[in-house]
Write a protein that holds these residues in place. Structure first.
Motif, PDB file in Angstrom:
ATOM      1  N   THR B 202       0.714  -1.638  -0.222  1.00  0.00           N
ATOM      2  CA  THR B 202      -0.004  -0.095   0.168  1.00  0.00           C
ATOM      3  C   THR B 202       0.698   1.453  -0.190  1.00  0.00           C
ATOM      4  O   THR B 202       2.018   1.339   0.006  1.00  0.00           O
ATOM      5  CB  THR B 202      -0.763   0.344   1.245  1.00  0.00           C
ATOM      6  N   HIS B 203       0.364   2.280  -0.791  1.00  0.00           N
ATOM      7  CA  HIS B 203       0.735   3.650  -0.439  1.00  0.00           C
ATOM      8  C   HIS B 203       0.350   4.759   0.750  1.00  0.00           C
ATOM      9  O   HIS B 203       1.132   5.757   0.897  1.00  0.00           O
ATOM     10  CB  HIS B 203       1.061   4.079  -1.927  1.00  0.00           C
ATOM     11  N   LYS B 204      -0.694   4.020   1.416  1.00  0.00           N
ATOM     12  CA  LYS B 204      -0.709   4.965   2.420  1.00  0.00           C
ATOM     13  C   LYS B 204      -1.127   3.935   4.101  1.00  0.00           C
ATOM     14  O   LYS B 204      -1.149   3.372   4.596  1.00  0.00           O
ATOM     15  CB  LYS B 204      -2.856   4.340   2.608  1.00  0.00           C
ATOM     16  N   LEU B 205       0.286   5.393   4.156  1.00  0.00           N
ATOM     17  CA  LEU B 205       0.705   4.925   6.048  1.00  0.00           C
ATOM     18  C   LEU B 205       0.085   4.662   6.849  1.00  0.00           C
ATOM     19  O   LEU B 205       0.129   4.434   7.544  1.00  0.00           O
ATOM     20  CB  LEU B 205       1.611   6.514   5.643  1.00  0.00           C
ATOM     21  N   LYS B 206      -1.444   5.705   6.768  1.00  0.00           N
ATOM     22  CA  LYS B 206      -2.262   5.686   7.753  1.00  0.00           C
ATOM     23  C   LYS B 206      -3.242   4.175   7.204  1.00  0.00           C
ATOM     24  O   LYS B 206      -2.946   3.882   9.061  1.00  0.00           O
ATOM     25  CB  LYS B 206      -3.196   6.445   6.861  1.00  0.00           C
ATOM     26  N   GLU B 207      -2.583   3.218   6.535  1.00  0.00           N
ATOM     27  CA  GLU B 207      -3.302   2.103   6.719  1.00  0.00           C
ATOM     28  C   GLU B 207      -2.277   1.014   7.158  1.00  0.00           C
ATOM     29  O   GLU B 207      -2.673   0.115   8.341  1.00  0.00           O
ATOM     30  CB  GLU B 207      -3.678   1.292   5.401  1.00  0.00           C
ATOM     31  N   ILE B 208      -1.018   1.675   6.796  1.00  0.00           N
ATOM     32  CA  ILE B 208       0.634   0.606   7.718  1.00  0.00           C
ATOM     33  C   ILE B 208      -0.339   0.637   9.026  1.00  0.00           C
ATOM     34  O   ILE B 208       0.596  -0.191  10.336  1.00  0.00           O
ATOM     35  CB  ILE B 208       1.069   1.516   6.851  1.00  0.00           C
ATOM     36  N   MET B 209      -0.285   1.900   9.604  1.00  0.00           N
ATOM     37  CA  MET B 209       0.258   2.338  11.041  1.00  0.00           C
ATOM     38  C   MET B 209      -1.143   1.819  11.696  1.00  0.00           C
ATOM     39  O   MET B 209      -1.116   1.195  12.759  1.00  0.00           O
ATOM     40  CB  MET B 209       0.023   3.385  11.441  1.00  0.00           C
ATOM     41  N   ALA B 210      -2.235   1.709  10.324  1.00  0.00           N
ATOM     42  CA  ALA B 210      -3.146   1.362  11.437  1.00  0.00           C
ATOM     43  C   ALA B 210      -3.484  -0.077  11.884  1.00  0.00           C
ATOM     44  O   ALA B 210      -3.914  -0.710  13.077  1.00  0.00           O
ATOM     45  CB  ALA B 210      -4.967   1.633  11.014  1.00  0.00           C
ATOM     46  N   ILE B 211      -2.890  -1.332  10.735  1.00  0.00           N
ATOM     47  CA  ILE B 211      -3.319  -2.440  10.463  1.00  0.00           C
ATOM     48  C   ILE B 211      -2.019  -3.408  10.515  1.00  0.00           C
ATOM     49  O   ILE B 211      -1.655  -4.296  11.079  1.00  0.00           O
ATOM     50  CB  ILE B 211      -4.830  -2.977   9.635  1.00  0.00           C
ATOM     51  N   ALA B 212      -0.627  -2.287  10.198  1.00  0.00           N
ATOM     52  CA  ALA B 212       1.151  -3.499   9.931  1.00  0.00           C
ATOM     53  C   ALA B 212       0.670  -4.443  10.702  1.00  0.00           C
ATOM     54  O   ALA B 212       0.821  -3.278  11.553  1.00  0.00           O
ATOM     55  CB  ALA B 212       0.977  -3.014   8.933  1.00  0.00           C
ATOM     56  N   ASP B 213       1.688  -5.102  10.426  1.00  0.00           N
ATOM     57  CA  ASP B 213       2.746  -5.567  12.344  1.00  0.00           C
ATOM     58  C   ASP B 213       3.848  -5.121  12.595  1.00  0.00           C
ATOM     59  O   ASP B 213       4.515  -4.686  12.947  1.00  0.00           O
ATOM     60  CB  ASP B 213       2.479  -7.123  13.006  1.00  0.00           C
ATOM     61  N   SER B 214       3.992  -5.620  11.044  1.00  0.00           N
ATOM     62  CA  SER B 214       5.659  -5.025  10.551  1.00  0.00           C
ATOM     63  C   SER B 214       5.444  -4.600   8.497  1.00  0.00           C
ATOM     64  O   SER B 214       4.420  -4.796   7.930  1.00  0.00           O
ATOM     65  CB  SER B 214       6.596  -6.105  10.422  1.00  0.00           C
TER      66      SER B 214
END
Ligand SMILES: Nc1ncnc2c1ncn2[C@@H]1O[C@H](COP(=O)(O)OP(=O)(O)OP(=O)(O)O)[C@@H](O)[C@H]1O
Ligand SMILES: Nc1ncnc2c1ncn2[C@@H]1O[C@H](COP(=O)(O)OP(=O)(O)OP(=O)(O)O)[C@@H](O)[C@H]1O
Ligand SMILES: [Mg+2]
Ligand SMILES: [Mg+2]
Lengths: 358, 515, 342, 319
Positions: B202-214
Motif C-alpha cells: 500500500t501507499h497509504k501510511l495511515k493504513e500501515i499504521m492502523a493494521i500492519a504488524d511489520s
C-alpha cells in the motif's frame, strides 16, 4: 489492432529481408518436392520482370492497383478499422469511372480528372457505408465490408448491364478517349506496355498517406481515434465522424485502384463473375508493408513482381504459378512473426548473423 | 509475535527486466499470523517481488522458502498448491462471468463423471465461504454488475476457495471507498485471526499504521529497511521510502474567493443503464477555491464529470460557465470555454498510450493556431511545447518521443496534469488525481492543485479518498444518489463525520441499497 | 480463392477427357501437312489449361495439331483479366505463327495485340474481333441448345423444365434462347423455368438452384453454368438415389459429353461444343495457307461443331433422336431459324 | 407459397448452411479462446481439398460408402494441420492474429492447388468422387409437415453440424473445459493466475477450429461439388466469419446466422422461379442475402461484444 500496426514498425530492417529470403526458400523446397527446378524457376521469374521493357512496364502496371488497395487497407488499419471491403470499393471505383468515361463527353483535361474523382467518390461512399453503420449503429465493419463486397459485385453488374452495355460484348462501351489516362509516349518507350498515370497517382497516394496521417490535423485526429477512441472523445475529437471519414478515404483509395484499371488498362468494365482479388491482395500488401506508406510501396512492388513474374515462371520452368502464393504467404508469415526469425537466427550460427548487420 | 515462525522467506531474490533491475537481491520474511506491509515509491519493485512469490515471474537469482522448505515456484499453480493466494493490483476477474464462476475457475466442482460443472455445489461452497469470513457477496451476480469493493472480495474468496494460508494484497485500498476500506481492514484482521498471514502492499501510511504488524521498505528494487510498525511513524516511513524529507502536511493559505465561475443548477443526467444518475444536482464553484466532492463511488460523480465536460448529454438543468450555458455542448466547446479535466482513468481517457509523450501533450490543443498551420501540424512548435511541459512539471521520460506507455504511473499522471494546467483553464476538474500514486508524487500533484487555486482558478476535486478531500478542499460538497446533500468546511469536520454524512444520509432516506 | 474473374464462357463443365479426343473428327482425313518449325500457342482465361473444360478442350485441339503436324505448341494461363494482353503479347512478340485467345472475355485483348502487331496472326474463340489478322470463331450454341430442347420437351413428364445459367451474358443467352425454342417447338405446354446463378464457379449455388427447380416439379434441367453446373448434377444424383424410377430427374450437360463424368443415370444428354475441333481446324488451315484472317467463322450444326454425343442413345429413345435429326436438318437447311441473342 | 415450398426452402437453407455452421463453430472456439480466426476460408479450403482427394483415393481403393467419411476425416486432419501453423505463429511466436489468418488463406489457396496439380497430373481439379454423401431421411420425424421436409431429410453432415452445435454449446457453457476456454479468451491473465495453462488452452481451441472448419470445407466437397478446384471454396469462410460475429460468438447464434444466410439464398432461387426477375433485375435478387444480412444487423442485433482478449497475444506475466 495497435499491435498490428506496431508489429512491423518496430522491427529493424533485417526482418523483412530475411523474411523474403526465407519465403523464397520455402517456395524452392516446395518446388523441389514437386520435382521442379527452383533455380530455373526463379531465374525465369526475374527474366520475365526485368528481361525487357515491355514486361517491366507491365509489371509496374500490375503493381499499381495493389498499391492502391494496400494503402486503402492500411489507412483503415491506422484508424482502428479492418477494411476487408477494398474489393467492393475497387469495383465501385471502376463503376464510377466507367459511368463518367462512357456516358459523358468532355474535353480531355476535364473528362479524365472528373472520371477519376467520381470513381474515387464511388469507392469512398462504398467504404463510408460500412463506416457509417459502424459509427451510428455499432455494426462490426468486418461483416459489413464482406457483405458489401458481394453487393458491389452485383450492383456493378446491374449498372453495366442496364446502362452501359455494348450489345453482345458482355461489357460496357469503351470509355471515351478523352477519359483515358494512358501515357502514350511512355507506352511507346516501354515497348507498348500499358503505361498510365495511375502509377504516378499511386506514388502520390503514398505521399498523401504519410503526409495526411502524420502531418495534418485531420490525420492526427484519425490516428487518435484509431489508437484510443476513448481518449479521442475526451480530447473533443468527433469519433463517429472520424470513423466515417476514415472509411471514406480508405474506400477512395481502393476506388482509385479500380478507376485506373478502367481508365488506364481495360478502358471498359466487364460483367464480372467474381471478385478480382485485388482487394484481398491489398490486405496482404498492407501487412507486408507493416501499414507504413514506404513499406506498402515496397510490399506492393514485391507482391506485384512475384505475381507478374509467376507467369514467366510457368512459361520458362513449367512451375505451377500457385507456388507464388505460397511464397508470398510465407514472406508475410515471417514478417509477422519476427519471433520465428529470431528463433531461427539463434540456431544458425555466425554466417547468417552477418545479414543482421545489414 | 516477534518470534512467530516464518511462513515465507525470500533470500537474495533478483529479478531483472530489460533495462531495469526490478528486485535487487531482496530479502523478505513473512511470519505466521502477521500483516506485513510492503512500502515503496511507484516502480520500486513491490508488485514484481510478489509476482515472483506467486510464480508469475521467475527470478534470476535467489531462493524462496515456504514453511521452511526450499521451493521453486514455477507458476501460479505451484503457488496455489503451496497455499499462496494473491489479490492483484488490477483485478484478475473475468467480467462476463458470475462471481461463482470466477471463484471456481480452474478447480471446478464436477458432476456427471467430471463432464459438467456442478454449479449448485459451487454456489453453496461460495456462499459458505462468504459467510465464514463475513464477506457477504452475491454468488449469482455478474462481475460487471458489482462494485469494485465487491470485486475485491471476490478476489479474496478466490484465494480462500483454493485454501490459501498466505495472502498477498497488492494495493487493495487504492480503488476502494472509505467504507470499503474500513470493511476490508476488518476482513483482514479476521483472516489473520483465523491463522492466515498477509502481505499488504500500500501507499497509504495511515493504513500501515492502523493494521500492519511489520513493514518492509523498498526503493529502486532494494530493501531499505524492515521493521516493526510499532516503533515508527508516518513521516519516518515516508522519508525512508523517498530518500528525502516529505511534507505530509500541505501548506495552504486561506482561500481568496472570487466570483462564481461554474454554476450547476438542477442537473438531471441519465447514466449508463438509462436511469437517472444525476437527480437535480446543484452547486456553484467560485474562483480561488477548491471544492471537494465527497461521496461513495457510484453516486453520480462520474456522470457529473462527463456532463460537465460534454461527454454526456443533459436531460434537464443548466450548466453555466462564466454566465454562459454550456449544457449539452460538445467536449471541444467546453474545453474552449475554459474547463480542463484530469480524468479518472488515465490509461483509458487521459492518454494515448501508444503515442509519444509529445503528441499526448497536445491531445486537446493540436488544432489551435500555435500548432496547426493551415491544416498541417507544426511539429517544431509541438516539440518545443512538449519539452517545456516536461521541464516545468518534472515529467520523467527519456525523451519526448518516448511512448506514454513506457512512463511510470506517476509520470503519466504528471504529464496529464501538465497538459491540463497548461491550458490555463478557469476551471480545473480533477478526478481521482492521485489514485495509486506514491507519497512523493501525491505531494507534487497536491501542490500543483493548490497553486492553481492560489492563482485564482477554480478547482473541482472529485475523490473517493477522504483524506485527500479533507486536506485539499476549501469547501466540501457531499454527493449522494445524484444530488448534493450537504456541504461542510474541512476545518469544521473530520473523516468520521464526513463518512457518516456520506452514508448516514442513506439511512435517513431509508435507501434500498444493500450494504 | 477470389482470384480473378471466372470464365464467362459457357463451356466450363468437367468431363472425362476421353470424349474430347478429336481423333474421330472429320478433318482427320487430310494428309498430315507439315507444321514443323511453326509455333502455335494459346492463352487461357483464369480457369487454367487443365480446367477439364473449355480451355482444356482448346489445348487438346492444339495437342492434336502437334501430333498431327509436328508443330510446336505452348500455353499460358491468365490469373486475372489484365494478364490476357500480356500473355498474348508474350507469344506475339516471340513470333508465334498463331496465338489463340480462348474465351469471350479475351476479345479486347486480342484486338489490342492484333492492332499493335499487324504482322502477327491471332485467333479467338467465342468472340468477334474485327482486325485483318484475326480469325474469329464463334459457335451457334443456340442451334445445339435447340436440339437438346427438343429432347427435353419430348421427354418431360411434368412439363416443367429448368434452365440454370451462369451469368446472363450473350453466350449463355444463346443457350437459353435456343433451348427454350427447342422445347416450345415440340411441346408448347412445357414451361421452362430459368435461374441464373450469377456465377460459373459456385457449385453450391447451382445445387441450391437445382433443388428449387426439382422441388418445384421440374424433371429435366439443362445447365450452361460451368462449375456451377456440378452442383446441378449432384443435386440430381442425390434425388435419384432415393426416388422411385418414375420420379427420376435428369440433367442435360454442356460442352462435353458429361455423362462420361457424372454417369448416364443422371445425364440425359449433353450439348457438345467442339472447341478442340475449332482450334485444330483453324490452326491447320494456317499451316495449309488458308488462314481465315479477318473472317468470322460461326460453327454450327452444319459443321458438326455443336450437337449431341453418340452416347445419347443410352437414355434418349430412338423416336426422340429421330425428331432431333429432323430438326437438325431443318436448321441446317434454314427451314427453321433459331433465335439468338444480339 | 405452400407448405411444401417452405419445407423445401428450409431444406435448401439447412443444406446450404451446413458448411457455414461447421466453420463458424470452429471460428467460435478459436475466437472464444482469444485467437482471431480470419483464416477460416483457408482452413475450409484445406478441408475441401483433403476430403476430395482422400474420398477419391478411398473410392478407388474400394471403400465404397465409407469413402466420404474418410474424406471428412481427412478434411479434419488437414484443417487441423493448417490451423497448427496459425497456432504456432500466433500463440507461440505471438504473430499478429489477423496477419496470420490472411497468411493461412494465402498458403491454403496456393498449396492445395499446387498439390492438386501434382496429384492429378497437372489438372486444375481433382477427379470427381462418385461416392459422396446422400440425404438420409429420419424415420417418423421426416413425416412432420414442413419441418420434416425441411430438417429431417438432410445429409449426415448436416445432422453432424446440428449435433455439434449442441455439443459445443454444452461444452462452452456447462463444462469446466468450456469455462476455462472462455476465461482464456476474456482475460488470459486471470486464467493464468488460477493455474489454467493459457497457451495450451489456446492451442487446443485453435486446433479444434481447424478440425471443424476442415470438416466444413469437406462437406462442400462431399455433398455439393464432389471434387475440389480453385473455386470450391470461394468466400464461404468469410461468410462463416460473419456468422460468428453476427451470432455473437455463441454456437446457437452462429447457427442462426448461417441458417439465415442459407434461407436468404433459397429465397433468391424461389424468387427467380416465380419469375420475379421479370419485374426486379436479377442482380438485386443476387444481392438479397447480403443486403438482408446487413439490414438484420442494423435493425435487430446492433453492437455485438467480442471476447475481451480477442486478438491479443498472451505474454505470461503481462501487466
Ligand atoms: N513485465 C514487465 N516488463 C518490463 N518491466 C517491468 C515489468 N513489470 C514491471 N516492470 C518494471 O519493473 C519496475 C518495478 O515495477 P513494479 O510493478 O514491481 O513496481 P511497484 O513497486 O509495484 O510500483 P507501483 O507502486 O506503481 O505499483 C518498474 O520500473 C517497472 O516499469
Ligand atoms: N491447465 C490446463 N490447461 C489447459 N487445459 C486444461 C488444464 N487443466 C485441465 N484442462 C482441460 O480441462 C478439462 C478438465 O480437466 P481436468 O479434469 O484434468 O481438470 P483439473 O485441473 O483436474 O480440475 P480439478 O482438479 O479442479 O478437478 C480437460 O479437457 C483438460 O484437457
Ligand atoms: Mg505495483
Ligand atoms: Mg486436477
Amino acid at each position: 489492432m495497435n499491435k498490428l500496426i506496431k508489429a512491423f514498425t518496430k522491427e529493424s530492417a533485417y526482418v523483412p529481408l530475411i523474411a523474403i529470403v526465407l519465403g523464397l526458400i520455402v517456395g524452392a523446397i516446395i518446388m523441389l518436392i514437386g520435382g521442379y527446378d527452383p533455380i530455373l524457376a526463379y531465374r525465369s521469374l526475374l527474366d520475365t520482370v526485368f528481361g525487357n521493357r515491355y514486361d517491366f512496364g507491365e509489371t509496374l502496371t500490375a503493381i499499381t492497383p495493389i498499391l492502391f488497395t494496400g494503402l486503402a487497407v492500411a489507412f483503415a488499419f491506422r484508424t482502428g478499422l479492418f477494411n476487408i471491403g477494398a474489393e467492393g470499393q475497387y469495383i465501385m471505383g471502376m463503376t464510377g469511372a466507367t459511368i463518367i468515361g462512357v456516358t459523358v463527353n468532355l474535353p480531355v483535361y476535364i473528362h479524365a480528372p472528373l472520371a477519376v474523382i467520381v470513381g474515387a467518390i464511388f469507392g469512398g461512399v462504398w467504404g463510408m457505408i460500412a463506416g457509417y453503420l459502424k459509427a451510428a449503429r455499432g455494426v462490426n465493419e468486418v461483416i459489413t465490408t464482406i457483405m458489401l463486397n458481394w453487393i458491389a459485385l452485383h450492383l456493378a453488374n446491374y449498372l453495366v448491364n442496364r446502362f452501359l452495355l455494348e450489345p453482345g460484348k458482355g461489357r460496357s462501351y469503351m470509355v471515351e478517349d478523352s477519359a483515358s489516362v494512358t501515357i502514350g509516349w511512355l507506352s511507346r518507350l516501354m515497348d507498348d506496355a500499358r503505361m498510365h498515370w495511375g502509377m504516378f497517382a499511386a506514388v502520390l497516394a503514398v505521399v498523401f498517406f504519410y503526409a495526411y496521417l502524420w502531418r495534418t490535423k485531420q490525420g492526427f485526429e484519425l490516428r487518435v481515434v484509431g489508437t484510443n477512441p476513448d481518449a479521442a472523445a475526451y480530447a473533443g475529437i468527433n469519433v463517429k465522424r472520424g470513423i466515417v471519414k476514415a472509411m471514406f478515404i480508405s474506400g477512395s483509395l481502393a476506388g482509385l485502384a479500380g478507376v485506373f484499371q478502367v481508365l488506364g488498362v481495360f478502358h471498359n468494365q466487364v460483367i464480372a463473375a467474381s471478385h478480382t482479388g485485388h482487394g484481398f491482395d491489398g490486405i496482404a500488401v498492407a501487412l507486408l508493408g507493416g501499414n507504413n506508406p514506404l513499406g506498402i510501396l515496397l510490399g506492393a512492388i514485391l507482391f506485384g513482381t512475384l505475381s507478374y513474374g509467376s507467369a514467366g515462371m510457368s512459361f520458362g520452368a513449367d512451375v505451377p504459378p500457385e507456388i507464388i502464393r505460397i511464397v508470398i504467404g510465407s514472406v508475410i508469415f515471417f514478417v509477422a512473426a519476427p519471433g520465428i526469425i529470431r528463433w531461427l537466427l539463434k540456431r544458425i550460427p555466425r554466417k547468417k548473423r552477418k545479414e543482421e548487420a545489414v | 509475535m516477534e518470534q512467530a515462525k516464518a511462513v515465507v522467506e525470500m533470500r537474495n531474490v533478483t529479478k531483472r527486466f530489460p533495462g531495469i533491475v526490478a528486485n535487487d537481491h531482496v530479502n523478505f520474511t513473512l511470519r505466521k499470523g502477521e500483516i506485513h506491509a510492503l512500502l515503496g515509491e511507484n516502480g520500486a519493485g513491490k508488485s514484481t517481488l510478489m509476482n515472483v512469490l506467486f510464480g508469475l515471474y521467475q527470478p534470476e537469482e535467489g531462493e524462496i522458502y515456504v514453511n521452511g522448505q526450499s521451493v521453486v515456484i514455477d507458476g501460479p499453480n505451484k503457488a496455489i498448491k503451496l497455499g499462496i493466494g494473491m489479490v492483484h493490483q488490477h483485478f484478475k476477474l473475468v467480467h462476463p462471468f458470475t462471481v461463482t464462476e470466477n471463484i471456481i475457475l480452474g478447480s471446478e466442482p464436477r458432476k456427471w463423471m467430471g463432464l459438467a460443472v456442478d454449479k449448485k455445489r459451487a454456489y453453496e461452497k461460495v456462499e459458505e465461504l462468504s459467510r465464514q469470513y463475513g464477506l457477504n457477496v452475491d454468488p449469482f451476480a455478474k462481475i460487471d454488475e458489482i462494485s469494485v469493493g465487491m470485486q475485491q472480495r471476490v478476489e479474496i474468496l478466490k484465494t480462500l476457495y483454493r485454501g490459501a494460508d498466505i495472502l498477498i494484497f497488492d494495493e487493495p485500498t487504492a480503488v476502494l471507498t472509505p467504507q470499503e476500506i474500513s470493511e476490508l481492514l476488518v476482513i483482514m484482521r479476521n483472516l489473520v485471526n483465523q491463522g492466515k498471514s498477509i502481505v499488504l502492499i500500500t501507499h497509504k501510511l495511515k493504513e500501515i499504521m492502523a493494521i500492519a504488524d511489520s513493514v518492509t521498505i523498498v526503493r529502486r528494487g532494494k530493501v531499505i529497511d524492515s521493521l516493526p510498525v510499532a516503533g515508527t511513524n508516518p513521516s519516518q516511513l515516508a522519508e525512508k521510502m523517498v530518500g528525502r524529507e516529505v511534507s505530509l502536511k500541505l501548506d495552504k493559505k486561506d482561500a481568496v474567493l472570487g466570483e462564481p465561475i461554474l454554476e450547476v443548477e438542477g442537473l438531471v443526467v441519465k447514466g449508463r443503464q438509462g436511469l437517472n444518475a444525476l437527480n437535480g444536482t446543484s452547486f456553484a464553484l467560485r474562483r480561488g477555491e477548491i471544492l471537494g466532492i465527497a461521496g461513495v463511488e457510484g453516486n453520480g460523480q462520474s456522470e457529473l464529470i462527463e456532463a460537465l465536460t460534454g461527454l454526456r448529454g443533459v436531460s434537464s438543468g443548466t450548466i453555466k460557465m462564466a454566465g454562459a450555458s454550456i449544457a449539452g455542448e460538445k467536449p471541444r466547446v467546453v474545453s474552449e470555454a475554459g474547463i480542463s479535466l484530469i480524468p479518472e482513468d488515465r490509461h483509458k481517457h487521459g492518454l494515448v498510450l501508444d503515442f509519444p509523450v509529445r503528441e499526448n501533450m497536445v491531445l486537446e490543443t493540436y488544432y489551435q493556431p500555435q500548432f496547426n498551420k493551415k491544416g498541417f501540424l507544426d511539429y517544431k512548435a509541438i516539440s518545443h511545447h512538449a519539452e517545456r511541459l516536461v521541464q516545468d512539471f518534472d515529467v520523467r521520460t527519456p525523451t519526448i518521443m518516448t511512448d506514454a506507455r513506457a512512463l511510470s504511473g506517476g509520470n503519466q499522471q504528471k504529464a496529464i496534469i501538465a497538459r491540463e494546467v497548461d491550458k490555463n483553464p478557469d476551471v480545473l476538474i480533477a478526478a481521482q488525481p492521485t489514485r495509486g500514486l506514491d507519497v512523493g508524487a501525491i505531494e507534487f500533484i497536491h501542490k500543483r492543485l493548490v497553486e492553481q487555486r492560489n492563482m485564482g482558478k477554480a478547482v473541482l476535486l472529485v475523490s473517493y479518498e477522504l483524506d485527500e478531500i479533507l486536506q485539499l478542499s476549501d469547501r466540501i460538497a457531499v454527493m449522494y444518489e445524484g444530488r448534493i446533500v450537504g456541504e461542510v468546511k474541512p476545518s469544521e469536520t473530520n473523516d468520521q463525520e464526513l463518512g457518516l454524512m456520506m452514508t448516514d444520509y442513506k439511512r435517513t432516506q431509508g435507501g434500498s441499497e444493500s450494504e | 480463392n477470389n482470384e480473378g474473374a471466372s470464365s464467362p464462357s459457357a463451356s466450363a463443365s468437367p468431363s472425362a477427357s476421353a470424349s474430347a479426343s478429336p481423333s474421330a473428327s472429320p478433318s482427320e482425313s487430310n494428309a498430315a501437312a507439315n507444321g514443323k518449325g511453326m509455333k502455335f500457342a494459346m492463352v487461357t482465361d483464369v480457369g487454367g489449361v487443365n480446367d477439364k473444360s473449355f480451355n482444356q478442350s482448346a489445348w487438346e485441339g492444339l495437342k492434336h495439331l502437334e501430333s498431327d503436324t509436328g508443330a510446336s505448341i505452348k500455353y499460358l494461363e491468365s490469373k486475372e483479366a489484365s494478364n490476357y494482353l500480356t500473355n498474348l503479347n508474350k507469344f506475339v512478340r516471340d513470333d508465334y505463327s498463331l496465338t489463340w485467345g480462348i474465351g469471350f472475355l479475351m476479345g479486347d485483348a486480342v484486338k489490342d495485340a492484333a492492332t499493335k502487331n499487324p504482322n502477327a496472326k491471332l485467333a479467338i474463340i467465342d468472340n468477334v474481333v474485327e482486325a485483318p489478322n484475326v480469325a474469329s470463331i464463334t459457335f451457334a450454341e443456340n442451334e445445339g441448345a435447340f436440339l437438346v430442347g427438343v429432347v427435353a420437351g419430348s421427354m418431360t413428364k411434368s412439363n416443367k423444365i429448368g434452365f440454370v445459367g451462369g451469368i446472363d451474358i450473350p453466350v449463355i443467352k444463346r443457350f437459353e434462347l435456343g433451348f427454350v425454342a427447342g422445347v416450345a417447338a415440340v411441346n408448347p405446354d412445357a414451361k421452362v423455368n430459368i435461374i441464373y446463378t450469377s456465377a460459373f464457379d459456385k457449385a453450391d449455388l447451382g445445387k441450391a438452384a437445382a433443388a428449387s427447380m426439382y422441388n418445384d416439379g421440374a424433371d429435366i434441367i439443362f445447365h450452361a453454368a460451368g462449375g456451377t453446373g456440378n452442383g446441378v448434377f449432384n443435386e440430381a444424383k442425390e434425388r435419384n438415389k432415393s426416388a422411385a424410377a418414375d420420379k427420376k430427374v435428369w440433367v442435360i450437360g454442356v460442352d462435353k459429353d458429361q455423362s462420361l463424368e457424372f454417369g448416364d443415370d443422371v445425364t440425359l444428354t449433353s450439348m457438345l461444343k467442339r472447341v478442340d475441333e475449332a482450334v485444330y481446324r483453324v490452326s491447320k488451315d494456317l499451316i495449309e495457307g488458308n488462314f481465315p484472317a479477318g473472317q468470322i467463322t460461326t460453327l454450327g450444326l452444319k459443321d458438326n461443331a455443336v450437337g449431341l454425343p453418340d452416347t445419347s442413345t443410352k437414355n434418349v429413345p430412338q423416336e426422340v433422336l429421330d425428331k432431333v435429326e429432323e430438326y437438325k436438318q431443318k436448321i441446317i437447311s434454314g427451314a427453321i431459324t433459331v433465335p439468338t441473342a444480339q | 407459397m405452400d407448405a411444401a415450398t417452405i419445407g423445401h426452402m428450409l431444406n435448401t437453407a439447412f443444406v446450404f448452411s451446413t458448411a457455414l455452421i461447421l466453420a463458424a463453430l470452429g471460428g467460435i472456439l478459436s475466437e472464444r479462446s482469444g485467437v482471431v480466426n480470419i483464416g477460416l476460408e483457408g482452413l475450409m479450403t484445406a478441408g475441401a481439398f483433403a476430403a476430395a482427394v482422400a474420398a477419391y483415393k478411398a473410392q478407388e481403393a474400394g471403400f465404397g460408402a465409407a469413402s466420404p467419411w474418410m474424406g471428412v476425416i481427412a478434411g479434419a486432419i488437414f484443417g487441423m494441420l493448417f490451423s497448427l501453423i496459425h497456432a504456432v505463429a500466433t500463440i507461440t511466436f505471438r504473430a499478429d492474429q489477423v496477419v496470420s489468418g490472411i497468411v493461412i488463406n494465402f498458403i491454403a489457396a496456393g498449396s492445395t492447388l499446387y498439390l492438386v496439380k501434382l496429384l492429378f497430373e497437372g489438372a486444375g481439379e481433382t477427379s470427381l468422387v462418385n461416392e459422396v454423401f446422400h440425404k438420409v431421411k429420419i424415420p417418423l420425424l421426416s413425416d412432420i409437415p414442413i419441418i420434416g421436409d425441411g430438417i429431417f431429410n438432410a445429409y449426415p453432415t448436416t445432422y453432424l453440424a446440428l449435433i455439434l452445435v449442441g455439443v459445443i454449446f454444452y461444452m462452452l457453457y456447462k463444462t469446466a473445459f468450456g469455462l476455462r476456454l472462455r476465461s482464456v479468451g476474456e482475460h488470459p491473465s486471470a486464467a493464468d493466475t488460477v493455474g489454467i495453462k493459457v497457451l495450451r488452452m489456446r492451442y487446443t481451441a485453435v486446433l479444434m477450429s481447424g478440425i471443424l472448419a476442415g470438416i466444413g470445407g469437406a462437406t462442400i466437397a462431399m455433398t455439393t461439388t464432389g471434387s475440389f478446384s480453385h473455386n470450391t471454396i470461394s468466400g464461404q469462410g468469410f461468410i462463416a466469419l460473419a456468422a460468428v460475429i453476427f451470432g455473437k460468438w455463441n454456437p446457437l447464434g452462429a447457427m442462426g446466422a448461417a441458417l439465415f444466410f442459407g434461407f436468404a439464398q433459397s429465397i433468391n432461387n424461389v424468387l427467380q422461379l416465380f419469375n420475379i426477375t421479370a419485374h426486379v433485375p436479377a442482380e438485386f435478387i443476387y444481392m438479397l442475402p447480403y443486403v438482408l444480412t446487413i439490414l438484420v444487423l442494423v435493425g435487430a442485433v446492433g453492437r455485438s461484444k467480442a471476447p475481451g482478449a480477442l486478438g491479443e497475444a498472451y505474454y505470461p506475466g503481462k501487466r
